[in-house]
Design a protein around this motif. Structure first.
Motif, PDB file in Angstrom:
ATOM      1  N   ARG A   1       0.841  -1.213   0.000  1.00 58.62           N
ATOM      2  CA  ARG A   1       0.000   0.000   0.000  1.00 58.62           C
ATOM      3  C   ARG A   1       0.872   1.258   0.000  1.00 58.62           C
ATOM      4  NH1 ARG A   1      -3.980  -0.240  -2.349  1.00 58.62           N
ATOM      5  NH2 ARG A   1      -4.947   1.430  -1.217  1.00 58.62           N
ATOM      6  N   LEU A   2       2.000   1.227   0.706  1.00 54.90           N
ATOM      7  CA  LEU A   2       2.926   2.363   0.697  1.00 54.90           C
ATOM      8  C   LEU A   2       3.451   2.621  -0.718  1.00 54.90           C
ATOM      9  CD1 LEU A   2       5.072   1.889   3.916  1.00 54.90           C
ATOM     10  CD2 LEU A   2       3.857   3.966   3.259  1.00 54.90           C
ATOM     11  N   LEU A   3       3.823   1.564  -1.411  1.00 56.42           N
ATOM     12  CA  LEU A   3       4.311   1.716  -2.780  1.00 56.42           C
ATOM     13  C   LEU A   3       3.236   2.281  -3.695  1.00 56.42           C
ATOM     14  CD1 LEU A   3       6.591  -1.326  -3.670  1.00 56.42           C
ATOM     15  CD2 LEU A   3       7.144   1.094  -3.800  1.00 56.42           C
ATOM     16  N   GLN A   4       1.993   1.846  -3.500  1.00 55.13           N
ATOM     17  CA  GLN A   4       0.908   2.363  -4.328  1.00 55.13           C
ATOM     18  C   GLN A   4       0.721   3.859  -4.078  1.00 55.13           C
ATOM     19  OE1 GLN A   4      -2.915   0.587  -3.727  1.00 55.13           O
ATOM     20  NE2 GLN A   4      -3.752   1.464  -5.599  1.00 55.13           N
ATOM     21  N   ALA A   5       0.764   4.273  -2.827  1.00 56.22           N
ATOM     22  CA  ALA A   5       0.621   5.696  -2.511  1.00 56.22           C
ATOM     23  C   ALA A   5       1.816   6.482  -3.040  1.00 56.22           C
ATOM     24  CB  ALA A   5       0.485   5.888  -1.001  1.00 56.22           C
ATOM     25  N   TRP A   6       3.021   5.926  -2.908  1.00 57.27           N
ATOM     26  CA  TRP A   6       4.221   6.603  -3.403  1.00 57.27           C
ATOM     27  C   TRP A   6       4.157   6.751  -4.915  1.00 57.27           C
ATOM     28  CZ3 TRP A   6       9.539   4.282  -4.546  1.00 57.27           C
ATOM     29  CH2 TRP A   6      10.483   5.288  -4.719  1.00 57.27           C
ATOM     30  N   ARG A   7       3.687   5.697  -5.582  1.00 53.92           N
ATOM     31  CA  ARG A   7       3.563   5.753  -7.042  1.00 53.92           C
ATOM     32  C   ARG A   7       2.571   6.836  -7.453  1.00 53.92           C
ATOM     33  NH1 ARG A   7       0.683   1.394 -10.648  1.00 53.92           N
ATOM     34  NH2 ARG A   7       0.909   2.414 -12.642  1.00 53.92           N
TER      35      ARG A   7
ATOM     36  N   THR B   1       1.784   9.510  -5.748  1.00 57.33           N
ATOM     37  CA  THR B   1       2.416  10.799  -5.459  1.00 57.33           C
ATOM     38  C   THR B   1       3.443  11.145  -6.544  1.00 57.33           C
ATOM     39  OG1 THR B   1       2.109  10.407  -3.103  1.00 57.33           O
ATOM     40  CG2 THR B   1       3.703  12.088  -3.708  1.00 57.33           C
ATOM     41  N   LEU B   2       4.235  10.166  -6.967  1.00 57.70           N
ATOM     42  CA  LEU B   2       5.191  10.397  -8.046  1.00 57.70           C
ATOM     43  C   LEU B   2       4.483  10.775  -9.343  1.00 57.70           C
ATOM     44  CD1 LEU B   2       7.905   7.608  -7.667  1.00 57.70           C
ATOM     45  CD2 LEU B   2       8.204  10.069  -7.400  1.00 57.70           C
ATOM     46  N   GLU B   3       3.393  10.084  -9.655  1.00 59.49           N
ATOM     47  CA  GLU B   3       2.644  10.398 -10.877  1.00 59.49           C
ATOM     48  C   GLU B   3       2.131  11.838 -10.841  1.00 59.49           C
ATOM     49  OE1 GLU B   3       2.255   8.864 -13.723  1.00 59.49           O
ATOM     50  OE2 GLU B   3       3.277   7.041 -13.112  1.00 59.49           O
ATOM     51  N   GLN B   4       1.639  12.275  -9.683  1.00 61.31           N
ATOM     52  CA  GLN B   4       1.186  13.662  -9.555  1.00 61.31           C
ATOM     53  C   GLN B   4       2.351  14.618  -9.764  1.00 61.31           C
ATOM     54  OE1 GLN B   4      -0.690  13.635  -5.682  1.00 61.31           O
ATOM     55  NE2 GLN B   4      -2.705  13.785  -6.624  1.00 61.31           N
ATOM     56  N   LYS B   5       3.494  14.300  -9.169  1.00 65.16           N
ATOM     57  CA  LYS B   5       4.683  15.142  -9.306  1.00 65.16           C
ATOM     58  C   LYS B   5       5.140  15.201 -10.758  1.00 65.16           C
ATOM     59  CE  LYS B   5       9.363  14.596  -8.091  1.00 65.16           C
ATOM     60  NZ  LYS B   5      10.351  13.958  -7.257  1.00 65.16           N
TER      61      LYS B   5
END
Length: 185
Positions: free
Chosen positions: A47-53, A55-59
């Motif tokens: 779940r952390l990786l999904q949220a990080w991904r 966030t990266l996509e938004q960035k």
């Protein structure tokens, strides 16, 4: 006739179910609990990786939309400022004057900075600084998803409930940072 060996086709509560290899077979209740805790942590990491991904996509998206391009107008010899703007409306002239850029030579009205505007699902050009990290994070996310799937496929109730508990805790803690529409492994 094929033999299924020791693979169970029904849910089991055995505490000696191998996980990922024969070498990882809990031999005590403590080892089984440790394996279940590992699966909980693995699911939380998923779940952390999904949220990080997300966030990266938004960035990456924001960076692409804020990328600026410098446009130089009227660089041809003999062209005067008044000549290049004569065909434009007064509102366009005012807007251009408001967008003048302060350079090392002073105020330069011939240079404008424009920002790309977002269109629905417009693809951005391939960039090594964006697409390589995106591919790496996605590969890690898929790998964790497959490891969790293999744990569930053992049909061990404790492993299954551990994966579900980890996904629940991960979603509870950081689900608000993840995209609402994502693939679930």
């Amino acid at each position: 006739m094929s033999s299924m060996g020791s693979m169970s086709m029904v849910f089991t509560t055995a505490h000696n179910t191998p996980l990922y290899s024969g070498a990882w077979t809990p031999t005590s209740t403590g080892a089984y609990a440790g394996t279940c805790i590992f699966l909980i942590v693995l699911a939380i990491l998923s779940r952390l990786l999904q949220a990080w991904r997300h966030t990266l996509e938004q960035k990456f998206h924001d960076r692409a939309m804020k990328r600026r391009y410098v446009v130089v107008r009227g660089e041809q010899e003999g062209e005067q400022d008044g000549d290049q703007l004569s065909g434009e409306s007064e509102a366009a002239k005012e807007k251009l004057e408001q967008q003048a850029i302060l350079t090392s030579r002073g105020l330069d009205e011939k240079v404008r900075i424009i920002t790309a505007h977002s269109r629905s699902k417009e693809t951005t050009p391939w960039r090594i600084s964006t697409d390589v990290p995106r591919a790496c994070v996605y590969t890690l996310q898929a790998g964790l998803g497959y490891l969790l799937m293999l744990a569930v496929m053992t049909l061990n109730v404790g492993y299954f409930l551990s994966v579900l508990a980890g996904l629940f805790v991960g979603e509870l803690a950081i689900g608000r940072y993840a995209s609402p529409v994502e693939d679930h492994h």
